[in-house]
Design a protein around this motif. Sequence first.
Motif, PDB file in Angstrom:
ATOM      1  N   VAL D 139     -22.002  -3.823  73.497  1.00 59.15           N
ATOM      2  CA  VAL D 139     -23.032  -3.158  74.297  1.00 59.15           C
ATOM      3  C   VAL D 139     -22.524  -2.975  75.733  1.00 59.15           C
ATOM      4  O   VAL D 139     -21.809  -3.829  76.242  1.00 59.15           O
ATOM      5  CB  VAL D 139     -24.310  -4.023  74.305  1.00 59.15           C
ATOM      6  N   TYR D 143     -26.518  -2.970  80.259  1.00 63.83           N
ATOM      7  CA  TYR D 143     -27.599  -3.151  79.307  1.00 63.83           C
ATOM      8  C   TYR D 143     -27.589  -4.566  78.754  1.00 63.83           C
ATOM      9  O   TYR D 143     -28.622  -5.180  78.543  1.00 63.83           O
ATOM     10  CB  TYR D 143     -27.487  -2.126  78.176  1.00 63.83           C
ATOM     11  N   LEU D 147     -30.618  -7.138  78.873  1.00 65.85           N
ATOM     12  CA  LEU D 147     -31.129  -7.788  77.677  1.00 65.85           C
ATOM     13  C   LEU D 147     -31.152  -9.302  77.832  1.00 65.85           C
ATOM     14  O   LEU D 147     -32.147  -9.963  77.518  1.00 65.85           O
ATOM     15  CB  LEU D 147     -30.247  -7.395  76.488  1.00 65.85           C
ATOM     16  N   THR D 175     -32.811 -18.587  70.656  1.00 62.53           N
ATOM     17  CA  THR D 175     -32.610 -17.564  71.686  1.00 62.53           C
ATOM     18  C   THR D 175     -31.117 -17.245  71.848  1.00 62.53           C
ATOM     19  O   THR D 175     -30.711 -16.078  71.924  1.00 62.53           O
ATOM     20  CB  THR D 175     -33.190 -18.033  73.028  1.00 62.53           C
ATOM     21  N   LEU D 178     -29.930 -15.245  68.861  1.00 61.72           N
ATOM     22  CA  LEU D 178     -30.467 -13.891  68.907  1.00 61.72           C
ATOM     23  C   LEU D 178     -29.703 -13.040  69.909  1.00 61.72           C
ATOM     24  O   LEU D 178     -29.290 -11.906  69.620  1.00 61.72           O
ATOM     25  CB  LEU D 178     -31.953 -13.958  69.283  1.00 61.72           C
ATOM     26  N   LYS D 181     -25.971 -12.396  68.828  1.00 62.74           N
ATOM     27  CA  LYS D 181     -25.856 -11.411  67.756  1.00 62.74           C
ATOM     28  C   LYS D 181     -26.204 -10.008  68.236  1.00 62.74           C
ATOM     29  O   LYS D 181     -25.577  -9.034  67.852  1.00 62.74           O
ATOM     30  CB  LYS D 181     -26.762 -11.800  66.587  1.00 62.74           C
ATOM     31  N   SER D 182     -27.246  -9.948  69.051  1.00 58.89           N
ATOM     32  CA  SER D 182     -27.642  -8.642  69.569  1.00 58.89           C
ATOM     33  C   SER D 182     -26.494  -7.986  70.315  1.00 58.89           C
ATOM     34  O   SER D 182     -26.256  -6.784  70.205  1.00 58.89           O
ATOM     35  CB  SER D 182     -28.832  -8.793  70.510  1.00 58.89           C
ATOM     36  N   GLU D 185     -23.009  -8.005  67.472  1.00 58.49           N
ATOM     37  CA  GLU D 185     -23.044  -7.360  66.157  1.00 58.49           C
ATOM     38  C   GLU D 185     -23.525  -5.920  66.216  1.00 58.49           C
ATOM     39  O   GLU D 185     -23.230  -5.123  65.340  1.00 58.49           O
ATOM     40  CB  GLU D 185     -23.948  -8.150  65.210  1.00 58.49           C
ATOM     41  N   CYS D 186     -24.333  -5.624  67.230  1.00 60.41           N
ATOM     42  CA  CYS D 186     -24.935  -4.299  67.258  1.00 60.41           C
ATOM     43  C   CYS D 186     -24.081  -3.344  68.071  1.00 60.41           C
ATOM     44  O   CYS D 186     -23.774  -3.609  69.231  1.00 60.41           O
ATOM     45  CB  CYS D 186     -26.319  -4.365  67.892  1.00 60.41           C
ATOM     46  N   SER D 187     -23.787  -2.266  67.463  1.00 62.00           N
ATOM     47  CA  SER D 187     -23.110  -1.223  68.223  1.00 62.00           C
ATOM     48  C   SER D 187     -24.194  -0.371  68.871  1.00 62.00           C
ATOM     49  O   SER D 187     -25.188  -0.017  68.230  1.00 62.00           O
ATOM     50  CB  SER D 187     -22.253  -0.365  67.281  1.00 62.00           C
ATOM     51  N   GLN D 188     -24.052  -0.071  70.126  1.00 55.84           N
ATOM     52  CA  GLN D 188     -25.083   0.696  70.839  1.00 55.84           C
ATOM     53  C   GLN D 188     -24.619   2.141  70.983  1.00 55.84           C
ATOM     54  O   GLN D 188     -24.251   2.585  72.043  1.00 55.84           O
ATOM     55  CB  GLN D 188     -25.291   0.064  72.226  1.00 55.84           C
TER      56      GLN D 188
END
Lengths: 189, 189, 189, 189
Positions: D139, D143, D147, D175, D178, D181-182, D185-188
């Motif tokens: 990310v 951002y 987050l 927390t 979460l 991983k956010s 793992e997440c591609s934005q």
Amino acid sequence: MIVKTRDLILEEALKLFSEKGIKETTIRDIAKAVGITEGAIYRHFESKDQIVYELFEKYSHQLYDKVERAIKRAKTEEEAFKKAVYAFLEFAFKKPDAFRYLNIFHYLRGKEVRKFKRIPFSLLKELVLKLHGEGVIKVEPEYALALVTGTLERVFLYKSMGIIKGRQETVKEKTANLLWKSLTECSQS
Amino acid sequence: MIVKTRDLILEEALKLFSEKGIKETTIRDIAKAVGITEGAIYRHFESKDQIVYELFEKYSHQLYDKVERAIKRAKTEEEAFKKAVYAFLEFAFKKPDAFRYLNIFHYLRGKEVRKFKRIPFSLLKELVLKLHGEGVIKVEPEYALALVTGTLERVFLYKSMGIIKGRQETVKEKTANLLWKSLTECSQS
Amino acid sequence: MIVKTRDLILEEALKLFSEKGIKETTIRDIAKAVGITEGAIYRHFESKDQIVYELFEKYSHQLYDKVERAIKRAKTEEEAFKKAVYAFLEFAFKKPDAFRYLNIFHYLRGKEVRKFKRIPFSLLKELVLKLHGEGVIKVEPEYALALVTGTLERVFLYKSMGIIKGRQETVKEKTANLLWKSLTECSQS
Amino acid sequence: MIVKTRDLILEEALKLFSEKGIKETTIRDIAKAVGITEGAIYRHFESKDQIVYELFEKYSHQLYDKVERAIKRAKTEEEAFKKAVYAFLEFAFKKPDAFRYLNIFHYLRGKEVRKFKRIPFSLLKELVLKLHGEGVIKVEPEYALALVTGTLERVFLYKSMGIIKGRQETVKEKTANLLWKSLTECSQS
DNA sequence: CATGAATGAGGTTTCATTCAT
DNA sequence: TATGAATGAAACCTCATTCAT
């Protein structure tokens, strides 16, 4: 019957002044009670003080005239005194706001009262002095005056608070008798 | 003798309230009279109202106690009544501001008086009721009360205005006699 | 176009509150900003608090309605969520003062928020709960809510501080994508 | 253990500031809470602002050091990030007043924050930038920062409001997971 | 070190009065 | 005549700060 705004203002101001006090009543309060806006009041009166004075003068005169007429019509001295008392209480019972207002004004702005003529008090004073001069009232006139004016005010107050009960006519009679006897039968040695 | 600011504030407030009225007296007036700034007042009192209430309570209690003692000490009923009248007038003459203030408070904030205990008025009420119950006072008690309280207030007023003259002792005596005779000798038919 | 004083007051108050804080902004500040005197404010609002509340209610409702409409219009759950995020940020970018104010109000007077209805937060809560119930969001709903609301607030803050750059449209998209993926793709074991 | 007045003042001021706000808390409030008088406060602090600043500096540093140590001790990048999150929440749970105060200060006096060094936020910023530089966090760093900081604040808030339940340890872990991983793992896209 | 009264500036609010419409 | 927004002075009250004790 068309009621003029000017009179409505006086009417509502009287109610409010006698309920809450003069300083405690705002021009806005009066305007709201009449159903107009603040600015409109100033079309009819130059200032709040003018309303205050005019009310005092108006009802002071009314009461004065009433009492004066009562005294003039009487044939005997006793009748004159009692009719004067009647007149006071009749006024007080009919226009309790006005009577209360006159008292409030006296209490808070006593010094300004001198500016006005035809003060009901002065009629009582004359009457009492005259009766005393003629030997009808034995009590010293200053005390007599205190007794009469003080009692009148309180009788009205207690009647409006419900402490004194009974029909208005009865209250008037009883008060007049009481005062008359107090002043004439009692020697204040 | 060191006088505490708090007491000075009460003192000056009393003077001003009794002269000009409560609402008509500002915190600034009081502060100026004491010689401090407005903010300083609030170190001693939470609000203007607190001053107003405290003054009423203070002098109401003083007068109450004075009258109560006077009544308790008396041996006869006549003495009790007259001593009560004495006590009222003595208080009024010694602390005219306080007496005037009590009356103003009653007049303008009558509804709030119920919050307070030891109201001098209630002592007079009891006394008059008792005397009436025993047949000593013939006048109906409500009227008797009106006569007594009204006259007391006016005698004080006229004395302080110079209408009634003479030594205080004399005024007290004359008033007590006048009231006693009015209530006991006169039948209110 | 005539702009009414009342609206001007709200407008300037909002600016000042969001810049300096509520308590830190005085009625005089607001009056000066509007170009009137302090007293004039009170013709339009009863108190400073009324301005404070009215502003909260006004913008709270605006945002609520905006988000509600966004959610209702969406066809899929993903769209609903993303449109809600869009709506939040769109509002924040268009009315940064209002958005900032809502946050300040929440932060400092959180307990009073209960008095109000249509709190935007509650919409997000419902949405997240629903999506979680349907298994779309895997993260526990309380954490999901914290993630969403916290991130939204910060994104706005960083954007207005210049930390986050780029076109508003881009920021909205990126944030929505980021949040959606965080909540749906990540298992929170 | 002897507690010095100076520390007591800081302690009580912190409580009050975090409860009611800074401007909303008076020197008198603090003095009363400590059990001393207003004047005494000024033996220990030059002004209210000094208390405000000192509190911010004190707890800002504490949190900074805590987080810094956590990051330094970690062996892997994941551990560093998670430990940093732990440190934040641990501080928040142990000293909720202080954490809340830091946030309030940021919110209302954000511009003054620059005067201070060792702002916890900057550690997070560095960490995130580094992880992003290394490709661990996909990310965009701005951002990511929004987050992380946003979520941390809200998790604390919701925990203290009872919205988020469970043991503190669990909350910290959940927390951290979460967030990690956010971000990873997440591609934005 | 501590007290607590006092200051003085400034805050919110009230209100009689004015004035453009 | 009436409206109602606006003024401006002054009211009550608050509070950081000072200072004699």
